[in-house]
Write an enzyme that holds these catalytic residues in place. Structure first.
Site, PDB file in Angstrom:
ATOM      1  N   CYS A 137      38.972   5.569  89.722  1.00  0.00           N
ATOM      2  CA  CYS A 137      38.473   6.920  89.446  1.00  0.00           C
ATOM      3  C   CYS A 137      37.163   6.857  88.674  1.00  0.00           C
ATOM      4  O   CYS A 137      37.161   6.615  87.463  1.00  0.00           O
ATOM      5  CB  CYS A 137      39.517   7.713  88.660  1.00  0.00           C
ATOM      6  SG  CYS A 137      38.979   9.379  88.215  1.00  0.00           S
ATOM      7  N   CYS A 140      36.843   9.495  85.947  1.00  0.00           N
ATOM      8  CA  CYS A 140      37.596   9.167  84.735  1.00  0.00           C
ATOM      9  C   CYS A 140      36.896   8.103  83.899  1.00  0.00           C
ATOM     10  O   CYS A 140      36.843   8.197  82.670  1.00  0.00           O
ATOM     11  CB  CYS A 140      38.989   8.651  85.108  1.00  0.00           C
ATOM     12  SG  CYS A 140      39.933   9.706  86.225  1.00  0.00           S
ATOM     13  N   ASP A 141      36.361   7.074  84.552  1.00  0.00           N
ATOM     14  CA  ASP A 141      35.935   5.880  83.827  1.00  0.00           C
ATOM     15  C   ASP A 141      34.461   5.522  83.958  1.00  0.00           C
ATOM     16  O   ASP A 141      34.009   4.556  83.332  1.00  0.00           O
ATOM     17  CB  ASP A 141      36.774   4.683  84.307  1.00  0.00           C
ATOM     18  CG  ASP A 141      38.260   4.891  84.080  1.00  0.00           C
ATOM     19  OD1 ASP A 141      38.619   5.476  83.048  1.00  0.00           O
ATOM     20  OD2 ASP A 141      39.056   4.482  84.948  1.00  0.00           O
TER      21      ASP A 141
END
Length: 330
Positions: A137, A140-141
């Site tokens: 992701c 997300c990261d």
């Protein structure tokens, strides 16, 4: 009624399942929550969450799930470490079969999420779970790879979206694809090919990952990604691509095997719900979180749909299945 009957059962304990449990508890529905094989869902393998509202310094993924779990328990939800084997939705009350026995319920919320498809080399999933430089992701990261070289594996719209997003942070993005053509839409391809920060590596498959040991704190070494070992899909010739981050974008698999086709799904297996709600085509069954969301797949959107599912279920129960004095539970 059997001793194992519940007004509402929630399957799954990620942000969607816990939020549904919180709202169902506040509606006095005394929800039973079946944790499943991965309590807390995908966030339990996310080292740091910086985009969930309310935590100015960010919060570890497992910590966020612990807080949600504790809140659901405090409000009266019952959470048990059960994995669902099957569900019979064509009978009333509905039957949920677990490893230790059967439960019946009037309403069912499915919040089992989706699992990232990994590359099948073992080490990628291991590093992904340990925060070793592998992720599924970018949203997300991606922030954690500011100024670094990263790679994305895949050839569809998701892979190109991840690559384009990562150009906001990374010094350079390498897109690795096992063929010489992409599955992505023409518009997405044009955007990616026009971006000078993206390099395409055609006809390449990731054969293995090289790591290095990093001291994150005194006496606490961890394995971090150092490079990808690539293999040419035409002649088998090897090469090495040095990167500090790898984003696997070969798709997600909704966790719906236990349903055995009992609910309609799209071509990728995501459960279908009525637009603007969490209602499935089966009365009394509601789906929330990543199990029905192939677009956003974020903790905050999953939590929001968990709220929707509990509200939808409470309204459905009050209209079609009011409580009786005989209803009991263990």
């Amino acid at each position: 009624m059997t001793m194992n009957h519940r007004r509402i059962i929630i399957i799954g304990t990620g942000p969607a399942g816990y939020t549904a449990a919180i709202y169902a508890s506040r509606a006095n529905l005394a929800p039973l929550v079946l944790e499943g094989a991965q309590p807390g869902g995908q966030l339990t393998i996310t080292t740091e969450v910086e985009n969930y509202p309310g935590f100015r310094e960010g919060i570890p993924g497992p910590g966020l799930m612990d807080e949600m779990r504790a809140q659901a328990l405090r409000l009266g939800a019952e959470i048990v470490p059960e994995t669902v084997l099957s569900a019979h939705l064509d009978v009333r009350p509905m039957v949920v079969v677990t490893e230790s026995g059967d439960y019946t319920c009037d309403a069912l919320v499915i919040a089992t999420g989706a699992s990232a498809k990994w590359l099948g080399i073992g080490k990628d999933e291991e590093l992904g779970r340990r925060g070793g430089g592998v992720s599924a992701c970018a949203t997300c990261d991606g922030f954690f790879y500011r100024g670094k070289e990263v790679a994305v594996v895949g050839g569809g719209d998701t892979a190109l979206e991840e690559a384009l997003y990562l150009t906001r942070f990374a010094r350079h993005v390498h897109l690795v694809h096992r063929r010489d053509t992409l599955r992505a839409s023409k518009a997405m391809q044009e955007r990616a090919k026009a971006n000078p920060k993206i390099t395409f590596h055609w006809n390449q498959a990731v054969a293995d990952l090289e790591t290095r040991r990093v001291e994150t704190s005194p006496g606490n070494p961890v394995e971090k990604l150092r490079a990808l070992r690539l293999k040419d899909t035409r002649d088998g010739s090897p090469s090495l691509l040095e990167v500090e981050g790898l984003f696997v974008a070969v798709g997600h698999r909704p966790n719906t095997a236990f349903l055995r086709g009992a609910l309609p799904a799209d071509e990728n297996g995501y459960l279908l719900v009525e637009k603007g709600s969490t209602r499935t085509p089966v009365p009394g069954v509601f789906a929330c979180g990543d199990v029905q969301d192939s677009t956003y797949r974020q903790a905050i959107t999953a939590a929001g749909s968990g709220c929707m599912a509990a509200v939808d279920a409470e309204r459905w129960l009050s209209e079609t299945c009011p409580p009786s004095r005989e209803t009991s539970h263990v």
